[in-house]
Design a protein around this motif. Structure first.
Motif, PDB file in Angstrom:
ATOM      1  N   LEU A  96      -9.251-110.350 -40.298  1.00  0.00           N
ATOM      2  CA  LEU A  96      -9.112-108.963 -40.752  1.00  0.00           C
ATOM      3  C   LEU A  96     -10.190-108.618 -41.763  1.00  0.00           C
ATOM      4  O   LEU A  96     -10.785-107.528 -41.710  1.00  0.00           O
ATOM      5  N   ALA A  97     -10.468-109.547 -42.681  1.00  0.00           N
ATOM      6  CA  ALA A  97     -11.498-109.305 -43.698  1.00  0.00           C
ATOM      7  C   ALA A  97     -12.877-109.143 -43.061  1.00  0.00           C
ATOM      8  O   ALA A  97     -13.691-108.336 -43.531  1.00  0.00           O
ATOM      9  N   LEU A  98     -13.155-109.899 -42.001  1.00  0.00           N
ATOM     10  CA  LEU A  98     -14.439-109.765 -41.313  1.00  0.00           C
ATOM     11  C   LEU A  98     -14.612-108.364 -40.733  1.00  0.00           C
ATOM     12  O   LEU A  98     -15.660-107.734 -40.888  1.00  0.00           O
ATOM     13  N   VAL A  99     -13.566-107.873 -40.065  1.00  0.00           N
ATOM     14  CA  VAL A  99     -13.646-106.545 -39.437  1.00  0.00           C
ATOM     15  C   VAL A  99     -13.801-105.464 -40.499  1.00  0.00           C
ATOM     16  O   VAL A  99     -14.690-104.599 -40.407  1.00  0.00           O
ATOM     17  N   LEU A 100     -12.942-105.496 -41.525  1.00  0.00           N
ATOM     18  CA  LEU A 100     -13.015-104.493 -42.578  1.00  0.00           C
ATOM     19  C   LEU A 100     -14.323-104.592 -43.362  1.00  0.00           C
ATOM     20  O   LEU A 100     -14.927-103.573 -43.723  1.00  0.00           O
ATOM     21  N   ILE A 129     -18.211 -97.139 -51.483  1.00  0.00           N
ATOM     22  CA  ILE A 129     -18.357 -97.482 -52.900  1.00  0.00           C
ATOM     23  C   ILE A 129     -17.022 -97.380 -53.624  1.00  0.00           C
ATOM     24  O   ILE A 129     -16.669 -98.245 -54.436  1.00  0.00           O
ATOM     25  N   VAL A 130     -16.252 -96.326 -53.331  1.00  0.00           N
ATOM     26  CA  VAL A 130     -14.932 -96.177 -53.956  1.00  0.00           C
ATOM     27  C   VAL A 130     -14.029 -97.350 -53.579  1.00  0.00           C
ATOM     28  O   VAL A 130     -13.336 -97.925 -54.430  1.00  0.00           O
ATOM     29  N   PHE A 131     -14.033 -97.726 -52.298  1.00  0.00           N
ATOM     30  CA  PHE A 131     -13.236 -98.866 -51.845  1.00  0.00           C
ATOM     31  C   PHE A 131     -13.624-100.133 -52.599  1.00  0.00           C
ATOM     32  O   PHE A 131     -12.757-100.869 -53.099  1.00  0.00           O
ATOM     33  N   LEU A 132     -14.923-100.399 -52.683  1.00  0.00           N
ATOM     34  CA  LEU A 132     -15.392-101.615 -53.342  1.00  0.00           C
ATOM     35  C   LEU A 132     -15.024-101.636 -54.820  1.00  0.00           C
ATOM     36  O   LEU A 132     -14.587-102.666 -55.347  1.00  0.00           O
ATOM     37  N   GLU A 133     -15.203-100.513 -55.494  1.00  0.00           N
ATOM     38  CA  GLU A 133     -14.920-100.480 -56.919  1.00  0.00           C
ATOM     39  C   GLU A 133     -13.433-100.668 -57.198  1.00  0.00           C
ATOM     40  O   GLU A 133     -13.047-101.359 -58.139  1.00  0.00           O
ATOM     41  N   HIS A 176     -10.617-109.730 -49.634  1.00  0.00           N
ATOM     42  CA  HIS A 176     -11.812-110.471 -49.232  1.00  0.00           C
ATOM     43  C   HIS A 176     -12.782-109.615 -48.430  1.00  0.00           C
ATOM     44  O   HIS A 176     -13.968-109.945 -48.344  1.00  0.00           O
ATOM     45  N   ALA A 177     -12.308-108.511 -47.856  1.00  0.00           N
ATOM     46  CA  ALA A 177     -13.212-107.598 -47.161  1.00  0.00           C
ATOM     47  C   ALA A 177     -14.247-107.023 -48.130  1.00  0.00           C
ATOM     48  O   ALA A 177     -15.414-106.820 -47.762  1.00  0.00           O
ATOM     49  N   ALA A 178     -13.813-106.771 -49.373  1.00  0.00           N
ATOM     50  CA  ALA A 178     -14.746-106.258 -50.372  1.00  0.00           C
ATOM     51  C   ALA A 178     -15.854-107.270 -50.666  1.00  0.00           C
ATOM     52  O   ALA A 178     -17.020-106.902 -50.861  1.00  0.00           O
ATOM     53  N   LEU A 179     -15.498-108.543 -50.693  1.00  0.00           N
ATOM     54  CA  LEU A 179     -16.492-109.592 -50.936  1.00  0.00           C
ATOM     55  C   LEU A 179     -17.372-109.803 -49.705  1.00  0.00           C
ATOM     56  O   LEU A 179     -18.599-109.942 -49.816  1.00  0.00           O
TER      57      LEU A 179
END
Length: 229
Positions: free
Chosen positions: A44-48, A68-72, A110-113
């Motif tokens: 899931l993290a790979l896809v996102l 950017i909002v998602f990552l922050e 982990h998707a953010a990373l």
């Protein structure tokens, strides 16, 4: 301190021989559940992560802003707090059970990373490759699919495999909402046997063996796909 060590009881929680034959113990079963949980969350993290990376590199104001909002938000929220949000807030709203909430939480965190790994790998591909793809009439999607992403694999694979190790270690946190995995099973055994030290030392050793094996795999991948070669 007069503690009564009972190491002789530990093997039965790893495996046992019964009249019906060989059986895995609770700790071994918990390890399998941990690996299953980590694998699904990592996919899931790979896809996102790929989606977020492509949005950030899209050049579109809305797409870049959303990424950017998602990552922050995700990077500045502790994993434990994020887990509580998914289970206690979003769970009742959308009907997530604790297992689904755990997978979604780990996957999003982990998707953010992973998105940053994707972005760095894509940016590492020479600009001339983009120009060559455009010169033969490829669309942006085709350029990503046939030119850029295949070439970026050697840049992304070493840190990506490192994220696998990170995912396995992060999965232990879902024990706080009683998801059946290695740490939760260890706590259940302790509540039945009061062998706190023996069980926690054993659980730690199991995690260490798994992460050492994965880390050895990461080292092999890094040597094979070294960008200096």
């Amino acid at each position: 301190m007069g503690y009564n060590w009972q190491w002789y009881r530990i093997p039965q929680y790893l495996y046992r021989l019964t009249d019906d034959g060989f059986e895995w113990g609770e700790i071994a079963v918990g390890l399998v559940k941990t690996l299953q949980l980590s694998s699904i969350a990592f996919l899931l993290a790979l896809v996102l992560g790929l989606l977020v990376a492509l949005l950030r590199l899209s050049g579109l104001v809305v797409g870049t802003g959303v990424a950017i909002v998602f990552l922050e938000i995700i990077r500045n929220t502790p994993l434990l707090v994020l887990l509580y949000l998914f289970y206690y807030v979003l769970g009742p709203v959308f009907g997530f059970n604790r297992y689904v909430a755990s997978i979604l939480c780990l996957g999003v965190f982990h998707a953010a990373l992973i998105s940053e790994i994707f972005r760095a790998g894509i940016n590492a591909v020479a600009q001339g490759q983009w120009e060559a793809a455009k010169s033969i009439g490829m669309s942006t999607g085709q350029a990503y699919r046939y030119i850029v992403l295949p070439q970026s694999v050697r840049f992304m694979l070493p840190p990506m495999t490192g994220e696998v190790v990170h995912m396995v270690k992060s999965s232990a946190i879902v024990s706080v909402i009683a998801v059946a995995e290695l740490t939760t099973i260890g706590r259940n055994i302790i509540s039945d046997t009061y062998m706190s030290f023996e069980i926690w030392f054993t659980i730690a050793a199991v995690y260490m063996v798994v992460t050492l094996i994965l880390s050895a795999g990461v080292s092999m991948v890094e040597k094979r796909y070294s960008t200096n070669s």
